[in-house]
Design an enzyme around this catalytic site. Structure first.
Site, PDB file in Angstrom:
ATOM      1  N   THR A   1      -1.313   2.474  -1.485  1.00 30.67           N
ATOM      2  CA  THR A   1      -1.096   1.631  -0.299  1.00 30.67           C
ATOM      3  C   THR A   1      -2.352   0.826   0.034  1.00 30.67           C
ATOM      4  OG1 THR A   1      -1.786   3.232   1.369  1.00 30.67           O
ATOM      5  CG2 THR A   1       0.481   3.395   0.591  1.00 30.67           C
TER       6      THR A   1
ATOM      7  N   ARG B   1      -3.217   6.112   9.361  1.00 30.15           N
ATOM      8  CA  ARG B   1      -2.244   5.219   9.984  1.00 30.15           C
ATOM      9  C   ARG B   1      -1.058   4.935   9.060  1.00 30.15           C
ATOM     10  NH1 ARG B   1      -1.668   5.604  14.428  1.00 30.15           N
ATOM     11  NH2 ARG B   1      -0.643   3.581  14.663  1.00 30.15           N
ATOM     12  N   ILE B   2      -1.349   4.537   7.826  1.00 31.23           N
ATOM     13  CA  ILE B   2      -0.266   4.167   6.914  1.00 31.23           C
ATOM     14  C   ILE B   2       0.489   5.405   6.443  1.00 31.23           C
ATOM     15  CG2 ILE B   2       0.335   3.000   4.743  1.00 31.23           C
ATOM     16  CD1 ILE B   2      -0.653   1.156   7.063  1.00 31.23           C
TER      17      ILE B   2
ATOM     18  N   THR C   1     -11.663 -11.480   3.245  1.00 31.98           N
ATOM     19  CA  THR C   1     -10.420 -10.835   2.798  1.00 31.98           C
ATOM     20  C   THR C   1     -10.063 -11.365   1.421  1.00 31.98           C
ATOM     21  OG1 THR C   1      -8.041 -10.553   3.195  1.00 31.98           O
ATOM     22  CG2 THR C   1      -9.019 -12.560   4.045  1.00 31.98           C
ATOM     23  N   GLY C   2      -9.581 -10.477   0.589  1.00 28.57           N
ATOM     24  CA  GLY C   2      -9.137 -10.886  -0.742  1.00 28.57           C
ATOM     25  C   GLY C   2      -7.650 -11.181  -0.789  1.00 28.57           C
TER      26      GLY C   2
ATOM     27  N   CYS D   1      -1.604  -5.531   3.512  1.00 30.36           N
ATOM     28  CA  CYS D   1      -0.656  -5.991   4.532  1.00 30.36           C
ATOM     29  C   CYS D   1      -0.672  -7.512   4.633  1.00 30.36           C
ATOM     30  CB  CYS D   1      -0.982  -5.356   5.885  1.00 30.36           C
ATOM     31  SG  CYS D   1      -2.692  -5.569   6.420  1.00 30.36           S
TER      32      CYS D   1
ATOM     33  N   TYR E   1       4.045  -3.338   6.878  1.00 34.82           N
ATOM     34  CA  TYR E   1       3.480  -2.977   5.574  1.00 34.82           C
ATOM     35  C   TYR E   1       4.031  -1.632   5.091  1.00 34.82           C
ATOM     36  CZ  TYR E   1       0.107  -1.765   1.958  1.00 34.82           C
ATOM     37  OH  TYR E   1      -0.472  -1.393   0.766  1.00 34.82           O
TER      38      TYR E   1
ATOM     39  N   THR F   1      -8.883  -2.331  12.863  1.00 32.13           N
ATOM     40  CA  THR F   1      -8.483  -1.223  11.991  1.00 32.13           C
ATOM     41  C   THR F   1      -9.527  -0.118  12.059  1.00 32.13           C
ATOM     42  OG1 THR F   1      -9.576  -2.125  10.031  1.00 32.13           O
ATOM     43  CG2 THR F   1      -7.274  -2.771  10.391  1.00 32.13           C
TER      44      THR F   1
END
Length: 332
Positions: A120, A11-12, A209-210, A150, A318, A180
């Site tokens: 990324t 995707r990215i 999430t971090g 992101c 992003y 995702t």
């Protein structure tokens, strides 16, 4: 011209390609993905369920994908160290595999001849930069850098504006995050995260999430002051950050709005957006801002306690910052 190569055509990787092709100072020289043939790579550039068909021409031959007449060399190499980045004179290798995200593994691109690497994904060892927040602290001796996540790219600009203007004593973040590729279409095994193994399209899934803690890495003054969690929801793209903070100085909500708007129209223009419209998630599909503050969605309980809302296209916004960071590190 900045000569770039993309490793990992997910995707990215594909959106970085689309966005890089729009920049006059970047030339996409090569793409590497061991799991994707040339005809399939061309197909995936041409058709995108979320962001629509590519508006130009896309074709391929045995050794290239050809976009708008420009030939981009393709490789199917599992080990980045074996890629011909030196002979191709690659200035920046973009690693969007999610695999080579630490200094020791991303070093393979340097060993292959690339001058610099942009990862990324968040990294525990590579220095992380968020454009508009701490990118000016980059120095050319750092050959390998991370563009963070992101969500960090959405949260950090907002947190910086609020902290600079009013001070943040402490805060909690929730990101309501689109699905995702790591999630499951139907219930399946996910040994480290049992909830994450549940069907993505039929559930709201709490997740870790971090991203909030990572803000402390790009803004050291907020180290230890923020943490957060995620809810994965059944939308294909666009997510939203809910930042609830205890301020050090008293402020009205209007003062907060003015501070964010001034940053969005000034030093953070293009990175931080601002809207007072009655918007929903799909309104931000394809938005290249990292973070768009929703002025009419936030609420305030007291002069020091507020909830702030900011949207982000977790794919496109992003990827736009990845391209910005490529330009910055290549020219530094």
């Amino acid at each position: 011209m900045i000569r770039i190569a993309i490793n990992g055509f997910g995707r990215i990787g594909r959106l970085v390609l689309r966005l890089a092709l729009q920049r006059k100072d970047i030339e996409v020289v090569a793409v590497n993905d061991p799991f994707i043939s040339n005809d399939y790579a061309a197909y995936m550039v041409k058709y995108d369920s979320t962001h629509g068909r590519y508006k130009g021409t896309v074709s391929h031959d045995d050794k290239h994908i050809i976009i708008d007449g420009v030939k981009i060399a393709t490789y199917q190499e599992r080990d980045p160290a074996n890629l011909p980045w030196g002979s191709l004179k690659i200035d920046v290798a973009v690693d969007s595999t999610g695999v080579f995200k630490e200094l020791d593994t991303a070093q393979k691109h340097i060993d292959a001849g690339a001058k610099k690497v942009v990862i990324t994904a968040p990294s525990s060892s590579a220095p992380m930069f968020v454009v508009g927040v701490n990118h000016t602290k980059y120095t050319p001796d750092k050959k390998i850098v991370s563009n963070a996540s992101c969500t960090t790219n959405c949260l950090a600009p907002l947190a910086k504006v609020i902290n600079d203007a009013f001070g943040i004593e402490e805060g909690l973040m929730t990101t309501v995050h689109s699905m995702t590729a790591t999630q499951k279409t139907v219930d399946g095994p996910s040994h480290k995260d049992w909830r994450g193994g549940r069907t993505a399209s039929g559930n709201i899934i709490p997740s870790s999430t971090g991203a909030a803690k990572a803000v402390g890495k790009v803004l050291p003054e907020l180290q230890g002051k923020l943490t957060g969690m995620a809810f994965r929801v059944p939308t294909v793209d666009v997510s939203v950050v809910d930042l609830t903070v205890k301020l050090e100085k008293e402020a009205t909500y209007d003062q907060i709005k003015k501070a964010v708007k001034a940053a969005a129209e000034g030093p953070m223009k293009g990175v931080l957006g601002y809207t007072e419209d009655a918007v929903v998630s799909s309104d931000f599909l394809g938005d290249t801002h990292a973070s768009i503050f929703d002025a009419s969605a936030g609420i305030q309980l007291s002069p020091k306690f507020v909830k702030l809302i900011s949207w982000y296209d977790n794919e496109y916004g992003y990827s736009a910052r990845v391209v910005d960071l490529i330009e910055y590190v290549a020219k530094a």
